[in-house]
Design an enzyme around this catalytic site. Structure first.
Site, mmCIF file in Angstrom:
data_model
loop_
_atom_site.group_PDB
_atom_site.id
_atom_site.type_symbol
_atom_site.label_atom_id
_atom_site.label_comp_id
_atom_site.label_asym_id
_atom_site.label_seq_id
_atom_site.Cartn_x
_atom_site.Cartn_y
_atom_site.Cartn_z
ATOM 1 N N LYS A 142 0.920 -1.154 -0.123
ATOM 2 C CA LYS A 142 -0.142 0.020 0.108
ATOM 3 C C LYS A 142 0.833 1.290 -0.043
ATOM 4 O O LYS A 142 0.706 2.237 -0.586
ATOM 5 C CB LYS A 142 -0.934 0.108 1.215
ATOM 6 N N HIS A 289 -10.070 -26.073 -38.095
ATOM 7 C CA HIS A 289 -11.091 -25.081 -37.563
ATOM 8 C C HIS A 289 -12.265 -25.316 -36.863
ATOM 9 O O HIS A 289 -13.474 -25.527 -37.032
ATOM 10 C CB HIS A 289 -11.578 -24.175 -39.046
#
Length: 535
Positions: A142, A289
């Site tokens: 932090k 595909h």
């Protein structure tokens, strides 16, 4: 304040002690850093002759409650959270005798490793939930404007190198990078704990109301489906693999050779690998595909490949080969020399040495070894705008003993074996899906049409092309449909092209019409009671 911050005091408390003694020694010898440490880490540093201040001396309080409370103290968290550019913070720190800490080095209790042991007790697992470590990491992260935080031993060398370049300082960009890593680490850690606890909490009413997924980046891809799309591949982090990943997954397989996999390679290899694992006998799938243009089972894996390739040699060019057995030299010789097939990817449990030696002559061929075969993951995820869809993975688990036989003519044993093969392959064809097979090879595929009649026509035409090409008598085909026939016209088309037996879910309002059509054509039809859409 400036972006460079000099490190004068460091707090080190690690479970993984790899490299920590040398790191601490360099901090002291090269930069005069004061080291504060806890428990076993302090002992390891002290035993190496490096000066260290025990945490209880720094805080003025002893470790207590079996070590559960040692760093949860204002003199630790105040030293980490105090903003150096705040006059009030600095005054309060001085008032309460808080000495600022500029560097935190923490890695966490090995919770995931602990619970991976099947003999672990609930109490032991709970004791391996780190509290002080994540708290220090979060406090330091932090305040990354002033505090450097290291959560991974792999960052020791880079931080020391930067300190040598800057006279004992770290730069803001380094601290920001390490800050991000901390929150990724603590998020993954908390996710692993919550998932494990949820799995133990069988008496909790709803443990699935919140799905937590943790992913680890594997690599940036060259691009996505198209060159204008950026793409990345991630793997499931520890704690997520058991349901969303199989034991032998695509992401996690060993790439033995070849160019990096593309986005489309991953999609097609995944589809091929998931389909070939449906079979217990030697099986090969050639996929292009997202659709299996070739599929077959045989007495050995090379014969299965030969029969899969024969299904549609034209479409096989540039496809993916998936095998559920170790790949021998003979199979490689067949696709590389005999068929001269261009292959993007081959995926299998493993390869013989001479097979690998032969494939090395095609350096661009991507060769993936999974290390084994299983029946796939339990859950699959698909992102949509604003959320994610989660479903159980679709496996062909129907018991033939539960099938029904509504037509006058019942399938022969040979037809039934053929239908069971076609039923499994059909699962891998895009909906609306029709699969025509003969001799346990998927010789005709009708994928992804907006109506099922067009799919049936495509599949039959390809099956007839196969027969002409291979000099095989037309007809005697088996057909699988991934969903029910809405009208009898599907049956009429299939009958006109030599289909003699059909397997489908059943359940249409017009099933009677399809049954009547089958009876008129002498076709045996099987209802499975389950469908296998693949969108």
């Amino acid at each position: 304040m400036g972006s460079d911050v000099k490190i004068a005091r460091a707090l080190i408390s690690v479970t993984d002690k790899t490299g920590v003694v040398d790191f601490a020694r360099t901090l002291v010898d090269d930069f005069g850093v004061e080291i504060i440490s806890t428990g076993g880490t302090a002992r390891a540093i002290e035993d190496a002759g490096v000066p260290v201040t025990p945490i209880e001396e720094f805080t003025g309080y002893p470790e207590m409650m079996d070590g559960r409370v040692k760093t949860l103290h204002p003199k630790v968290h105040g030293a980490l959270l105090a903003r150096r550019d705040s006059e009030q913070h600095m005054q309060e720190a001085a008032q309460h005798g808080i000495k600022l800490i500029d560097l935190v080095v923490v890695n966490l209790y090995e919770f995931e490793k602990t619970v991976a042991n099947p003999e672990v007790t609930f109490a032991d697992a709970i004791e391996h939930i780190d509290i002080g470590g994540p708290s220090m990491l979060r406090s330091a992260a932090k305040n990354a404007a002033s505090v450097t935080v290291i959560s991974d031993p792999a960052d020791y060398d880079a931080v020391l190198a930067e300190m040598h370049e800057t006279g004992g300082c770290t730069t803001l960009s380094t601290r920001r990078r390490l800050q991000v890593k901390v929150y990724q680490t603590t998020a993954a850690y908390d996710t692993a704990i919550s998932r494990w606890l949820a799995a133990q909490a069988s008496d909790v009413a709803d443990t699935s109301a919140k799905l937590e997924i943790s992913l680890e980046k594997v690599d940036d891809l060259r691009y996505g489906e198209n060159p204008q799309q950026k793409a990345t591949v991630y793997r499931f982090a520890e704690g997520c693999e058991n349901t969303a990943s199989s034991q032998f997954p695509l992401v996690g397989s060993e790439q033995i050779q070849g160019k990096p996999l593309s986005y489309n390679n991953y999609l097609d290899a995944d589809a091929a690998w998931n389909l070939v694992r449906e079979f217990d006998e030697p099986a090969c799938v050639i996929l292009k595909h997202q659709n299996p243009c070739g599929s077959a089972v045989a007495e050995d894996i090379t014969a299965a490949y030969d029969r899969a390739f024969a299904c549609d040699p034209k479409s096989a060019f540039g496809g993916i080969i998936a095998c559920n057995r170790e790949v021998p030299f003979e199979l490689v010789e067949h696709f590389a020399d005999q068929n001269k097939q261009f292959v993007e990817v081959i995926i299998a449990p493993g390869y013989t040495d001479d097979a690998l030696e032969r494939m090395a002559k095609r350096p661009n061929l991507r060769v993936l070894a999974t290390g084994g075969v299983d029946h796939g993951a339990q859950v699959e995820l698909r992102s949509i705008d604003g959320g994610m869809l989660v479903q159980e993975v679709d496996h062909v688990t129907e018991d033939p003993a539960t099938f029904t036989f509504p037509t006058d003519r019942k399938p022969t044993d040979a037809e039934m074996a053929e239908l069971e093969f076609a039923w499994k392959v059909c699962k891998g064809v895009k909906s609306n899906a029709i699969l025509v097979s003969k001799g346990k090879a998927g010789i005709g595929m009708g994928p992804g049409q907006p109506n099922r009649v067009d799919s049936a026509l495509l599949a039959c035409e390809r099956a007839e092309d196969f027969c002409e090409r291979e000099g095989v008598e037309k007809g005697g085909f088996a057909c699988a449909s991934d969903a029910f026939f809405p009208f009898r016209d599907n049956v009429d088309v299939l009958a006109a092209h030599g289909v003699t037996c059909i397997i489908q879910p059943g359940g249409s309002k017009r099933d009677d019409e399809s049954i009547q059509a089958c009876n008129e054509h002498g076709i045996a039809m099987v209802f499975t009671g389950a469908r296998h859409f693949r969108h």
